[in-house]
Design a protein around this motif. Sequence first.
Motif, PDB file in Angstrom:
ATOM      1  N   ASP A 464      60.897  44.816  72.854  1.00  0.00           N
ATOM      2  CA  ASP A 464      62.340  44.839  73.083  1.00  0.00           C
ATOM      3  C   ASP A 464      62.659  45.254  74.518  1.00  0.00           C
ATOM      4  O   ASP A 464      63.555  44.694  75.164  1.00  0.00           O
ATOM      5  CB  ASP A 464      63.016  45.814  72.112  1.00  0.00           C
ATOM      6  N   LYS A 528      67.360  50.985  65.689  1.00  0.00           N
ATOM      7  CA  LYS A 528      66.353  50.072  65.150  1.00  0.00           C
ATOM      8  C   LYS A 528      65.089  50.797  64.705  1.00  0.00           C
ATOM      9  O   LYS A 528      64.462  50.403  63.703  1.00  0.00           O
ATOM     10  CB  LYS A 528      66.012  49.013  66.196  1.00  0.00           C
ATOM     11  N   ASP A 536      66.896  46.041  61.438  1.00  0.00           N
ATOM     12  CA  ASP A 536      67.537  45.007  62.237  1.00  0.00           C
ATOM     13  C   ASP A 536      69.025  45.333  62.345  1.00  0.00           C
ATOM     14  O   ASP A 536      69.731  45.309  61.331  1.00  0.00           O
ATOM     15  CB  ASP A 536      67.348  43.637  61.585  1.00  0.00           C
TER      16      ASP A 536
END
Length: 597
Positions: A464, A528, A536
């Motif tokens: 991410d 998250k 999610d």
Amino acid sequence: MNLPRTAALLLLIAFLAWAPVSACTIFAVTPGASEEGTMYLGHTNDGVGMDWRHIDDIRLTYIPAADHEAGAKRPVFFDPNSGSDAAGGKDGKASEWVLGYIDQVPHTYAYYTSSYGMMNEHQLLSAECTDYAKVELDAEEGKRIFYSSELSNVALGRCRTAREAIELVGDLIDTYGYYGTGETLIFADPEEAWVIEMCSSPTGTGGLWVAQKIPDGEVFVAGNEFRIRTVEEGDPDTLYTRDLFGIAEDYGLWSPSEGAFDWLEATSYGEYSHPYYSIMRVWSIQNRLAPSLNLSPYVTGSYTNALPFTIVPDEKVNRTTALSLFRDHYEGTEFDLTEGVAAGPFGNPYRCLGPADAHTDFQNESFIQVRAGANPRPVSAIFCSYSYIVEARSDLPDPVGGVLWFGPAVAYETVYTPMYAGAESISHSYRIGNRTEYDPDAAYWTFDFVSNWAMLRYDAMITDIQARQSAIEAESIGQVEEIDARATDLIAGGDEDAARRLLTNFTVARADGVIEEWQDLSAMLVVKYSNRLITDPETEAVDEPGYPAWWYQMAEYQYGPRLYDLQDLRATAGLNYTGEMVWVPKNATFEEILDLI
């Protein structure tokens, strides 16, 4: 006076005030080695504590250009990082914060600085790393007043070219004396780059230094060890202190009978902290840029010649590659810090530092200390306060051509934000902060939080982080290309003031925007990855991924609690974790269950 080598070194021990010091990695990519003909320099500031400004070294400072009256003096400040960067361990030996004064010049240039100078308004660039030297004397007013930090600042305030900076720094060392650890500084302009390495002189005054030009088309890398080796008289690409050879011979550091003067061997024992602390970082960057050289990471000692002073990259280095060079935990090599039991189940590349990692000298003339528990030293270190890549471009006017790409906190998880040489202010977030008080608005804490949070589940979160990191930096590169053109047109049209306003507004606004985007990322990562789950944020789906199979095996999960017969299960030798779930009759014997599992 001629002293035997051993006697001279014993004499020098009385002068030494050794303590942990900063541990940086630096590089220079010359125009001929880059895709766009750009000069790139890079520096990681891997230290802890106050710098020469007597403020925390996590802040960025812009020093404006200034005019000075005739007869004005410039103070030279003591740097507590000259001998120690251990948290809470600052103990400067100088009786005054100001060590002395030098004559001021009529006009000084604007520049960016923090622990060390970075870039000035005329595209003069600088980078620094600390080195171990045999002679490391304390500061003394009127005798030894300069350390590398102030040398870099004075040079950026007064010089336009790399050669001018080298000559000025050398003259300041010779005239006013040098104290503290050994140091390497790179100075570069749009055309050429030079390396200057320095240490205290055994005479007690002046200092020892050598400078060498980096050949165009090549890349230089250093990481806490002197890199200059053979010094020869008459070489136009080498400069050095007055009477270098005579001093070295008089104090037993070198003899002509030994052959050519080797700067590293004469003035240093090489690496400090532990073997490969410095050399492995140099190898890693050289190997990534020139794999065709087949350089081996293994060497026989600190004085190895296996890693060349410079390398020619297999492919020309572009801006994206330059911004990636500090993002390295030795991934893909046998030293990969994201693998193995020390990285935990989720590939955390960062280690808890211990006594074996201290920056105390581990070797001398006769002995080497073997330290059990020393951690590999990556290019991207968890104790990094900031890193940067600066660029200089000869095809653009100075206010536009120079760009500082500044990244707070740990290099691997930071975002490099562009700041122009011609800008006259920087974002408030980058000017504030200290390590002892969490401030979510400070650039350092904005990025340091993400690095620390990522260690909860590094293998997942880094995906991410890198996605957002790449997107932001790609957007910045596109915006820089647009601002380059607009500012250049304004200057060509005779309106440099308007160009500087444009560059300043962009520099501040872009940095503010990066901070806002990274704070949004922080919030997303908290949601998250909270509570050892993966949630999610959009679909609200919750995943319970558990641990990788190899970790279950190492952690002995095969021994339960999956049966009521735990004692028998734990007494069973050679049982392996399979990850399989099987149904067994409730009345099955332990031996029958073993056959199934």
